[in-house]
Design an enzyme around this catalytic site. Structure first.
Site, short mmCIF file in Angstrom:
data_model
loop_
_atom_site.label_atom_id
_atom_site.label_comp_id
_atom_site.label_asym_id
_atom_site.label_seq_id
_atom_site.Cartn_x
_atom_site.Cartn_y
_atom_site.Cartn_z
CE1 TYR A 142 -21.23 32.65 -3.64
CE2 TYR A 142 -22.84 30.89 -3.84
CZ TYR A 142 -21.56 31.37 -4.02
OH TYR A 142 -20.61 30.55 -4.57
CE LYS A 188 -8.24 42.55 -1.73
NZ LYS A 188 -6.87 42.11 -2.08
CG ASP A 220 -4.89 39.26 -2.10
OD1 ASP A 220 -5.11 39.16 -0.87
OD2 ASP A 220 -4.37 40.29 -2.60
CG ASP A 244 -17.91 28.74 -4.48
OD1 ASP A 244 -18.11 27.51 -4.42
OD2 ASP A 244 -17.97 29.39 -5.54
CG ASP A 248 -14.11 24.37 -6.30
OD1 ASP A 248 -14.91 23.91 -5.46
OD2 ASP A 248 -14.34 24.40 -7.53
C1 IPM Z 1 -20.69 24.77 -4.09
C2 IPM Z 1 -21.19 25.13 -5.46
C3 IPM Z 1 -22.41 26.03 -5.33
C4 IPM Z 1 -21.97 27.29 -4.60
C5 IPM Z 1 -23.12 26.36 -6.64
C6 IPM Z 1 -23.51 25.12 -7.40
C7 IPM Z 1 -24.33 27.24 -6.41
O1 IPM Z 1 -20.18 25.72 -6.20
O2 IPM Z 1 -21.45 24.15 -3.32
O3 IPM Z 1 -19.54 25.09 -3.77
O4 IPM Z 1 -21.45 28.23 -5.24
O5 IPM Z 1 -22.15 27.36 -3.39
MG MG Z 2 -18.29 25.69 -5.24
#
Ligand code: IPM
Ligand code: MG
Length: 355
Positions: A142, A188, A220, A244, A248
């Site tokens: 990032y 990885k 993975d 990240d 999710d």
């Molecule tokens: C998160 C979001 C952010 C990230 C984005 C909105 C920049 O996806 O907080 O997980 O990638 O960190």
């Molecule tokens: Mg995110």
């Protein structure tokens, strides 16, 4: 009366609606517990760009740094997607994290028994899941240099220094000591040099925590194992982009991304926010689930303000609302006795918390 100063960043999309419910709950619990919360409302994201031309105005950083904690909703939306990268809402958020120095993003994934059928996985696979993703938040690909675009070529760089890995590894091991004493570090290392260094460094830090069992997994495989058998995990330690993605994925074990909170810590001031985004498609309709933000406010009470009792009461109130059958639309198909709006859900939880 003890007074806390909270920087309040509502942001874009559903951000304002869900943050309003979190402050409703905070105010109810504060008056019941006998403390006071003052909010400083600050701009960040697309709304900040629209008003000031900058997704992260300086005042937002300065005021946040002088607060006791930051409570944050969500930012972003298609409207701002065509802006140059540094003007985009996401760039504001990334700069905010970096400026505050919150290097450790804690994302718990817990499955509420009441919603066991809301998960897309079989109940027996997800029942009892209780894991914590510890994601490094201000390094990795990032932020790595060099990055850029040259004609038809574009590149980013995944960089970690040993010190960055050491500090996030300590966070993960300390959290594991308070939980199931297991850390799975995700990388990885079969392909990336940066992951090889990450792995060796985590091994070194592990020596200081002999009670914690450390394992390693390629990212993975981890993505697959999270779906196959999520209960094998206690603390998942990982870098910025892998965390990240995996967080999710982990959130869906619980059935809705609208349920899970997060804390970004490591510096003097922590940022507390739901893990979901700004959901512009449902903004303003009063149907967003405020639970993730209310649970984030509870993490803030617990970790930033030390109001553990208040946090316990908010967590219990969330559970009670769910077990009584109150559901926002995202989870309406699973045990709803009554489908409620964003603000009804906030009021129900506030009332239970203050009782
Ligand atoms: C998160 C979001 C952010 C990230 C984005 C909105 C920049 O996806 O907080 O997980 O990638 O960190
Ligand atoms: Mg995110």
């Amino acid at each position: 009366m003890k007074t806390y100063n909270i920087a309040l960043i509502k942001g874009d999309g559903i951000g304002p609606e869900i943050v309003d419910e979190a402050t409703k709950v905070l105010d109810a619990i504060a008056s019941s517990e006998g403390f006071d919360i003052q909010y400083n409302e600050l701009l960040m994201g697309g709304c900040a760009y629209d008003i000031t031309g900058d997704p992260l105005p300086k005042e937002t950083i300065d005021t946040s740094i002088n607060s006791d904690a930051v409570l944050f909703g969500a930012i972003g939306g298609e409207r701002w997607d065509s802006l140059p990268r540094e003007k985009r809402p996401e760039s504001g958020l990334l700069r905010f994290r970096k400026e505050l120095g919150v290097y450790a993003n804690l994302r718990p994934a817990v499955v509420y028994d009441e919603l066991i059928n809301a998960s897309s996985l079989k109940p027996e696979v997800v029942k009892g899941v209780d894991l914590m993703v510890v994601r490094e938040l201000i390094g990795g690909i990032y932020f790595g240099e060099p990055k850029g675009r040259e004609g038809d070529r574009a590149y980013n760089t995944m960089v970690y220094t040993r010190d960055e890995v050491v500090r996030i590894a300590h966070t993960a091991f300390k959290i594991a000591m308070e939980r199931g004493k297991r850390v799975c570090s995700i990388d990885k290392a079969n392909v990336l040099d940066v992951s090889q260094m990450w792995r060796e460094t985590v091994e070194d830090v592990a020596k200081e925590y002999p009670e914690v069992t450390l394992s390693h997994m390629y990212v993975d495989n981890a993505a697959m194992q999270l779906i196959r058998d999520p209960k094998q995990f206690d603390v998942m330690l990982t870098g910025n982009i892998f965390g990240d993605i995996l967080s999710d994925e982990a959130s869906m074990l619980s059935g809705s991304i609208g349920l899970l909170p997060s804390a970004s810590v490591g510096a003097k001031i922590g940022v507390y926010e739901p893990i979901h985004g700004s959901a512009p498609d449902i903004a303003g309709q009063g149907i967003a689930n405020p639970i993730a933000t209310i649970a984030s406010a509870s993490m803030m009470l617990r970790f930033a303000l030390g109001e553990v009792n208040a946090a316990d009461r908010v967590d219990a109130a969330i559970k009670q609302a769910l077990s009584e059958g109150y559901r926002t639309q995202d989870i309406a198909d699973y045990g709803a006795k009554e489908v409620c709006s964003t603000s009804e859900m906030g009021s129900i939880i506030a009332n239970y918390a203050a009782k």
